[in-house]
Motif scaffolding. Structure first.
Motif, PDB file in Angstrom:
ATOM      1  N   VAL A  51       0.812  -1.217   0.000  1.00 43.50           N
ATOM      2  CA  VAL A  51       0.000   0.000   0.000  1.00 43.50           C
ATOM      3  C   VAL A  51       0.845   1.267   0.000  1.00 43.50           C
ATOM      4  O   VAL A  51       0.312   2.366  -0.155  1.00 43.50           O
ATOM      5  CB  VAL A  51      -0.991   0.022   1.184  1.00 43.50           C
ATOM      6  CG1 VAL A  51      -2.030  -1.084   1.030  1.00 43.50           C
ATOM      7  CG2 VAL A  51      -0.273  -0.081   2.516  1.00 43.50           C
ATOM      8  N   HIS A  52       2.162   1.110   0.159  1.00 38.12           N
ATOM      9  CA  HIS A  52       3.046   2.281   0.163  1.00 38.12           C
ATOM     10  C   HIS A  52       4.466   1.834  -0.156  1.00 38.12           C
ATOM     11  O   HIS A  52       4.910   0.771   0.278  1.00 38.12           O
ATOM     12  CB  HIS A  52       3.029   2.973   1.528  1.00 38.12           C
ATOM     13  CG  HIS A  52       4.006   4.094   1.631  1.00 38.12           C
ATOM     14  ND1 HIS A  52       3.749   5.346   1.127  1.00 38.12           N
ATOM     15  CD2 HIS A  52       5.253   4.139   2.150  1.00 38.12           C
ATOM     16  CE1 HIS A  52       4.808   6.122   1.347  1.00 38.12           C
ATOM     17  NE2 HIS A  52       5.718   5.408   1.970  1.00 38.12           N
ATOM     18  N   GLY A  96      -0.065   7.343   6.331  1.00 41.09           N
ATOM     19  CA  GLY A  96      -1.413   7.671   5.887  1.00 41.09           C
ATOM     20  C   GLY A  96      -1.778   9.121   6.145  1.00 41.09           C
ATOM     21  O   GLY A  96      -2.404   9.772   5.293  1.00 41.09           O
ATOM     22  N   ARG A  97      -1.380   9.649   7.304  1.00 42.75           N
ATOM     23  CA  ARG A  97      -1.651  11.064   7.601  1.00 42.75           C
ATOM     24  C   ARG A  97      -0.927  11.962   6.600  1.00 42.75           C
ATOM     25  O   ARG A  97      -1.496  12.935   6.124  1.00 42.75           O
ATOM     26  CB  ARG A  97      -1.230  11.410   9.034  1.00 42.75           C
ATOM     27  CG  ARG A  97      -2.227  10.925  10.076  1.00 42.75           C
ATOM     28  CD  ARG A  97      -1.928  11.455  11.467  1.00 42.75           C
ATOM     29  NE  ARG A  97      -0.746  10.872  12.074  1.00 42.75           N
ATOM     30  CZ  ARG A  97      -0.716   9.682  12.669  1.00 42.75           C
ATOM     31  NH1 ARG A  97      -1.787   8.932  12.733  1.00 42.75           N
ATOM     32  NH2 ARG A  97       0.400   9.239  13.204  1.00 42.75           N
ATOM     33  N   GLU A  99      -0.073  11.264   3.568  1.00 42.34           N
ATOM     34  CA  GLU A  99      -0.586  11.081   2.199  1.00 42.34           C
ATOM     35  C   GLU A  99      -2.092  11.338   2.081  1.00 42.34           C
ATOM     36  O   GLU A  99      -2.656  11.148   1.012  1.00 42.34           O
ATOM     37  CB  GLU A  99      -0.298   9.656   1.728  1.00 42.34           C
ATOM     38  CG  GLU A  99       1.170   9.355   1.577  1.00 42.34           C
ATOM     39  CD  GLU A  99       1.420   7.959   1.031  1.00 42.34           C
ATOM     40  OE1 GLU A  99       0.466   7.140   0.960  1.00 42.34           O
ATOM     41  OE2 GLU A  99       2.567   7.688   0.682  1.00 42.34           O
ATOM     42  N   GLY A 100      -2.741  11.720   3.169  1.00 44.11           N
ATOM     43  CA  GLY A 100      -4.185  11.913   3.124  1.00 44.11           C
ATOM     44  C   GLY A 100      -4.951  10.604   2.981  1.00 44.11           C
ATOM     45  O   GLY A 100      -6.056  10.575   2.440  1.00 44.11           O
ATOM     46  N   ARG A 101      -4.379   9.508   3.494  1.00 42.92           N
ATOM     47  CA  ARG A 101      -4.978   8.178   3.383  1.00 42.92           C
ATOM     48  C   ARG A 101      -5.228   7.551   4.754  1.00 42.92           C
ATOM     49  O   ARG A 101      -5.435   6.345   4.851  1.00 42.92           O
ATOM     50  CB  ARG A 101      -4.069   7.262   2.559  1.00 42.92           C
ATOM     51  CG  ARG A 101      -3.838   7.749   1.139  1.00 42.92           C
ATOM     52  CD  ARG A 101      -2.820   6.907   0.408  1.00 42.92           C
ATOM     53  NE  ARG A 101      -3.316   5.551   0.181  1.00 42.92           N
ATOM     54  CZ  ARG A 101      -2.553   4.557  -0.270  1.00 42.92           C
ATOM     55  NH1 ARG A 101      -1.276   4.743  -0.537  1.00 42.92           N
ATOM     56  NH2 ARG A 101      -3.071   3.355  -0.455  1.00 42.92           N
ATOM     57  N   GLU A 102      -5.216   8.356   5.810  1.00 39.49           N
ATOM     58  CA  GLU A 102      -5.326   7.814   7.159  1.00 39.49           C
ATOM     59  C   GLU A 102      -6.608   7.010   7.344  1.00 39.49           C
ATOM     60  O   GLU A 102      -6.582   5.908   7.894  1.00 39.49           O
ATOM     61  CB  GLU A 102      -5.258   8.941   8.191  1.00 39.49           C
ATOM     62  CG  GLU A 102      -5.236   8.424   9.614  1.00 39.49           C
ATOM     63  CD  GLU A 102      -5.032   9.518  10.635  1.00 39.49           C
ATOM     64  OE1 GLU A 102      -4.673   9.178  11.769  1.00 39.49           O
ATOM     65  OE2 GLU A 102      -5.230  10.707  10.317  1.00 39.49           O
ATOM     66  N   SER A 103      -7.735   7.528   6.883  1.00 37.92           N
ATOM     67  CA  SER A 103      -9.011   6.822   7.033  1.00 37.92           C
ATOM     68  C   SER A 103      -8.968   5.470   6.324  1.00 37.92           C
ATOM     69  O   SER A 103      -9.421   4.456   6.867  1.00 37.92           O
ATOM     70  CB  SER A 103     -10.147   7.685   6.491  1.00 37.92           C
ATOM     71  OG  SER A 103     -11.356   6.983   6.519  1.00 37.92           O
ATOM     72  N   GLU A 104      -8.429   5.456   5.123  1.00 37.04           N
ATOM     73  CA  GLU A 104      -8.291   4.207   4.359  1.00 37.04           C
ATOM     74  C   GLU A 104      -7.460   3.185   5.132  1.00 37.04           C
ATOM     75  O   GLU A 104      -7.826   2.012   5.233  1.00 37.04           O
ATOM     76  CB  GLU A 104      -7.628   4.522   3.010  1.00 37.04           C
ATOM     77  CG  GLU A 104      -7.226   3.329   2.200  1.00 37.04           C
ATOM     78  CD  GLU A 104      -6.331   3.687   1.016  1.00 37.04           C
ATOM     79  OE1 GLU A 104      -5.697   2.764   0.475  1.00 37.04           O
ATOM     80  OE2 GLU A 104      -6.253   4.878   0.635  1.00 37.04           O
ATOM     81  N   PHE A 105      -6.338   3.637   5.687  1.00 38.30           N
ATOM     82  CA  PHE A 105      -5.449   2.727   6.401  1.00 38.30           C
ATOM     83  C   PHE A 105      -6.056   2.281   7.735  1.00 38.30           C
ATOM     84  O   PHE A 105      -5.882   1.129   8.137  1.00 38.30           O
ATOM     85  CB  PHE A 105      -4.077   3.355   6.605  1.00 38.30           C
ATOM     86  CG  PHE A 105      -3.281   3.499   5.327  1.00 38.30           C
ATOM     87  CD1 PHE A 105      -3.587   2.775   4.183  1.00 38.30           C
ATOM     88  CD2 PHE A 105      -2.212   4.380   5.266  1.00 38.30           C
ATOM     89  CE1 PHE A 105      -2.847   2.911   3.023  1.00 38.30           C
ATOM     90  CE2 PHE A 105      -1.457   4.516   4.111  1.00 38.30           C
ATOM     91  CZ  PHE A 105      -1.775   3.785   2.983  1.00 38.30           C
ATOM     92  N   THR A 107      -9.184   1.815   8.315  1.00 36.76           N
ATOM     93  CA  THR A 107     -10.162   0.789   7.943  1.00 36.76           C
ATOM     94  C   THR A 107      -9.459  -0.523   7.619  1.00 36.76           C
ATOM     95  O   THR A 107      -9.892  -1.595   8.063  1.00 36.76           O
ATOM     96  CB  THR A 107     -11.011   1.263   6.747  1.00 36.76           C
ATOM     97  OG1 THR A 107     -11.690   2.466   7.124  1.00 36.76           O
ATOM     98  CG2 THR A 107     -12.024   0.220   6.330  1.00 36.76           C
TER      99      THR A 107
END
Length: 119
Positions: A51-52, A96-97, A99-105, A107
């Protein structure tokens, strides 16, 4: 810890503060996990979703139970295993924070476990 450690120093400090193992033990455990997993890089890439990736780390999502298996192989106690799993999860959330993906991660971590290795 070197500057290119895939688990950032602040993550280790946070994990040590929350862990039920001695704070000095957390970096040692994370380093043990790194030595165990980095030689298995190709296997991780084949089996799990990445994922990264950046210049320092690759992060995968493995099925629940991944750290139980690794911890058993390493002879870790439950608390040691949980500390390592927490460090890897916290590193994923930190990325995630950024990259703006914190919510996705967040979950994803409800059903899978983060695995962070160096590149």
């Amino acid at each position: 810890m070197t500057a290119d450690n895939p688990i950032e120093g602040q993550v280790l400090v946070l994990t040590a503060a929350k862990a039920s193992v001695g704070g000095e033990r957390v970096p040692e455990l994370v380093a043990e996990a790194r030595r165990e997993l980095e030689p298995r890089r190709d296997e991780l890439r084949r089996k799990y979703e990445r994922v990264h990736e950046d210049d320092v780390r690759e992060i995968f999502l493995a099925p629940e139970g991944f750290w139980v298996e690794v911890g058993d192989d390493m002879g870790w106690e439950r608390r040691e295993r949980e500390a390592v799993a927490r460090a890897h999860a916290e590193q994923l959330l930190r990325v995630g924070r950024r990259e703006g993906r914190e919510s996705e991660f967040e979950t994803a971590l409800e059903v899978r476990e983060a695995v962070v290795i160096g590149t």
